[in-house]
Design an enzyme around this catalytic site. Structure first.
Site, short mmCIF file in Angstrom:
data_model
loop_
_atom_site.label_atom_id
_atom_site.label_comp_id
_atom_site.label_asym_id
_atom_site.label_seq_id
_atom_site.Cartn_x
_atom_site.Cartn_y
_atom_site.Cartn_z
N ASP A 49 -4.83 3.66 -1.65
CA ASP A 49 -5.88 4.03 -0.70
C ASP A 49 -6.42 5.42 -1.01
O ASP A 49 -5.72 6.42 -0.86
CB ASP A 49 -5.30 4.01 0.72
N SER A 61 2.86 0.09 6.16
CA SER A 61 4.00 0.48 7.00
C SER A 61 5.04 -0.64 7.11
O SER A 61 6.22 -0.35 7.28
CB SER A 61 3.52 0.93 8.39
N MET A 79 -10.90 -5.95 6.51
CA MET A 79 -10.06 -4.96 7.18
C MET A 79 -9.59 -5.51 8.52
O MET A 79 -10.37 -6.02 9.33
CB MET A 79 -10.84 -3.66 7.40
N SER A 91 0.85 -1.19 0.00
CA SER A 91 0.00 0.00 0.00
C SER A 91 0.89 1.24 0.00
O SER A 91 1.71 1.43 0.91
CB SER A 91 -0.88 0.01 1.25
N ASP A 112 -6.35 -6.36 4.94
CA ASP A 112 -5.74 -5.02 4.84
C ASP A 112 -5.76 -4.34 6.20
O ASP A 112 -6.82 -4.17 6.80
CB ASP A 112 -6.54 -4.19 3.83
N GLY A 113 -4.55 -3.95 6.65
CA GLY A 113 -4.45 -3.20 7.90
C GLY A 113 -3.75 -3.99 8.98
O GLY A 113 -4.19 -5.07 9.36
N GLY A 114 -2.61 -3.45 9.42
CA GLY A 114 -1.88 -4.08 10.53
C GLY A 114 -1.11 -5.32 10.14
O GLY A 114 -0.74 -6.12 11.01
N MET A 153 -9.02 8.24 -0.02
CA MET A 153 -9.82 8.70 1.14
C MET A 153 -10.37 10.09 0.85
O MET A 153 -9.66 10.93 0.31
CB MET A 153 -8.94 8.77 2.39
N MET A 207 -12.10 4.46 0.13
CA MET A 207 -12.67 4.79 1.45
C MET A 207 -13.36 6.13 1.29
O MET A 207 -12.90 7.17 1.76
CB MET A 207 -11.54 4.84 2.49
N GLY A 247 -2.70 4.29 8.20
CA GLY A 247 -1.71 3.22 8.21
C GLY A 247 -1.11 3.11 9.61
O GLY A 247 -1.32 3.97 10.47
N HIS A 269 -8.52 1.14 -3.40
CA HIS A 269 -9.36 0.89 -2.21
C HIS A 269 -10.08 2.20 -1.90
O HIS A 269 -9.47 3.15 -1.41
CB HIS A 269 -8.44 0.43 -1.05
N GLY A 292 -8.69 4.08 7.46
CA GLY A 292 -8.41 5.52 7.55
C GLY A 292 -6.97 5.87 7.81
O GLY A 292 -6.54 6.98 7.49
N HIS A 318 -1.57 -1.37 -4.05
CA HIS A 318 -2.79 -0.99 -3.32
C HIS A 318 -2.79 0.53 -3.13
O HIS A 318 -1.87 1.10 -2.55
CB HIS A 318 -2.77 -1.72 -1.99
C1 DX5 Z 1 -5.95 1.65 6.07
C2 DX5 Z 1 -5.63 1.35 4.64
C3 DX5 Z 1 -4.53 0.40 4.46
C4 DX5 Z 1 -3.22 0.93 4.99
C5 DX5 Z 1 -2.58 -0.21 5.68
O1 DX5 Z 1 -7.15 2.32 6.15
O2 DX5 Z 1 -6.74 0.81 3.97
O3 DX5 Z 1 -4.38 -0.02 3.13
O4 DX5 Z 1 -2.35 1.39 4.00
O5 DX5 Z 1 -1.48 0.26 6.36
P1 DX5 Z 1 -0.69 -0.65 7.37
O6 DX5 Z 1 -0.20 -1.82 6.58
O7 DX5 Z 1 0.38 0.25 7.86
O8 DX5 Z 1 -1.65 -1.05 8.45
ZN ZN Z 2 -6.35 -0.07 2.01
#
Ligand code: DX5
Ligand code: ZN
Length: 222
Positions: free
Chosen positions: A36, A199, A138, A9, A176-178, A38, A69, A145, A67, A143, A34
């Site tokens: 994002d 990240s 998710m 991402s 996706d996420g964490g 927003m 959002m 990273g 993605h 929202g 990916h």
């Molecule tokens: C969060 C995004 C993710 C984000 C993930 O809302 O949709 O795609 O980039 O970031 P990490 O991998 O740092 O959790």
């Molecule tokens: Zn994402």
């Protein structure tokens, strides 16, 4: 099990040099990139939109996964497909007419996916599984990273995997996420077939290519 995809991402990349980041991912053969998007409404932050997708498109042939959002996925989906997105992921929570949004994306020639927040159940989306390319589960509230993965979503990944296998669907189950090497392993063991990481790839001490390599080894050893 088929190969697990790695989708970096660019949310965690240097926004002053996004094109260079995409070129770096191109050299690492990421499976999907990916992106994002927003809108400051569905989620508090604002990133970029279709114009950025168009500006980055010529930097690589790797599929772009947008993605969304955003509160108005219909309009944005159309714009990002026109800008060169190959897969468009809309949020179940943002769609009044999910089937209509999926059909509209596909009629433009892109693949459609649906993301579900940690609080959203798998049951609320199961009837759409046969008609989407990707279910994006998710691992954090969308929202931002760099948040911590919520292990409670592992059960949802297991449910989705059991459902897809039982019905012999080809649906990709993304998380996706964490996601880092540890949580990525747990997600894969639960049945995920695509790992999105921001990240852990752009914010790690290791280089982008070494971080992706770490994920690749994880997937090969699966
Ligand atoms: C969060 C995004 C993710 C984000 C993930 O809302 O949709 O795609 O980039 O970031 P990490 O991998 O740092 O959790
Ligand atoms: Zn994402």
């Amino acid at each position: 099990m088929n190969k697990v995809m790695i989708s970096p991402s660019i949310l965690s990349a240097d926004f002053g040099h996004l094109r260079a980041s995409v070129e770096a991912l191109d050299r690492c053969n990421a499976d999907r990139i990916h992106i994002d998007i927003m809108d400051g409404h569905f989620v508090p932050g604002i990133t970029f939109g279709a114009k950025m997708v168009a500006a980055l498109r010529s930097a690589t042939k790797i599929p772009f996964e947008a993605h969304l959002m955003v509160s108005d996925p219909g309009i944005q989906a159309k714009a990002v497909v026109a800008a060169g997105a190959d897969i468009v992921i809309v949020h179940h929570e943002a769609c009044a007419d999910l089937e209509g949004e999926i059909a509209a994306i596909e009629s433009q020639g892109a693949k459609a996916g649906v993301a579900i927040n940690p609080q959203t159940t798998f049951d609320s989306i199961s009837s759409n599984m046969g008609s989407i390319d990707t279910l994006m589960i998710m691992g954090v509230d969308p929202g931002m990273g760099g948040q911590k993965f919520m292990p409670v979503v592992l059960d949802k990944i297991r449910q989705a995997r059991a459902y897809v296998d039982k019905n012999r669907y080809g649906t990709i189950i993304a998380v996706d996420g964490g996601i880092n090497i540890e949580t990525g392993r747990l997600a894969m063991e639960a049945g995920a077939s695509e790992l999105v990481a921001g990240s852990a790839i752009f914010g790690a001490h290791a280089s982008v290519s070494d971080s992706i390599e770490g994920f690749r080894k994880l997937c090969w050893n699966h």
